[in-house]
Design a protein around this motif. Structure first.
Motif, PDB file in Angstrom:
ATOM      1  N   THR A  84       0.828  -1.209   0.000  1.00 26.58           N
ATOM      2  CA  THR A  84       0.000   0.000   0.000  1.00 26.58           C
ATOM      3  C   THR A  84       0.862   1.259   0.000  1.00 26.58           C
ATOM      4  N   ASP A  85       1.989   1.201   0.702  1.00 26.10           N
ATOM      5  CA  ASP A  85       2.912   2.338   0.704  1.00 26.10           C
ATOM      6  C   ASP A  85       3.564   2.503  -0.662  1.00 26.10           C
ATOM      7  N   ALA A 141      11.174  -6.658  -5.804  1.00 23.53           N
ATOM      8  CA  ALA A 141      10.174  -7.287  -6.674  1.00 23.53           C
ATOM      9  C   ALA A 141       8.827  -6.582  -6.550  1.00 23.53           C
ATOM     10  N   ARG A 142       8.448  -6.209  -5.344  1.00 24.70           N
ATOM     11  CA  ARG A 142       7.191  -5.481  -5.152  1.00 24.70           C
ATOM     12  C   ARG A 142       7.217  -4.142  -5.881  1.00 24.70           C
ATOM     13  N   ILE A 143       8.329  -3.435  -5.744  1.00 24.94           N
ATOM     14  CA  ILE A 143       8.465  -2.126  -6.385  1.00 24.94           C
ATOM     15  C   ILE A 143       8.414  -2.267  -7.903  1.00 24.94           C
ATOM     16  N   LEU A 144       9.115  -3.248  -8.441  1.00 27.63           N
ATOM     17  CA  LEU A 144       9.130  -3.421  -9.891  1.00 27.63           C
ATOM     18  C   LEU A 144       7.763  -3.830 -10.428  1.00 27.63           C
TER      19      LEU A 144
END
Length: 66
Positions: free
Chosen positions: A4-5, A51-54
């Motif tokens: 969410t952030d 991985a989350r950011i990408l």
């Protein structure tokens, strides 16, 4: 870092965060091979954050392209 952030950040912020995480992971791997890092799970956590950011970055870029 929570998803969410990550979703609240802009595309430029995500790109710089991805670059910083890549550098940090490389540094941690170097320090791990030398023996300075005791907690090796940190690398795994950083890779999951990357991985989350990408993933979110890819979603945002495809949304902008349409």
């Amino acid at each position: 870092m929570k998803i969410t952030d990550i979703r609240k950040q802009s595309t430029a912020e995500l790109a710089t965060a991805a670059t910083n995480l890549r550098e940090e992971i490389a540094d941690l791997k170097r320090r791990m091979h030398v023996g300075e890092v005791q907690n090796v799970r940190i690398v795994r956590l950083k890779r999951k954050d990357l991985a989350r950011i990408l993933t979110v970055l890819g979603e945002q870029l495809t949304k902008e392209a349409l």
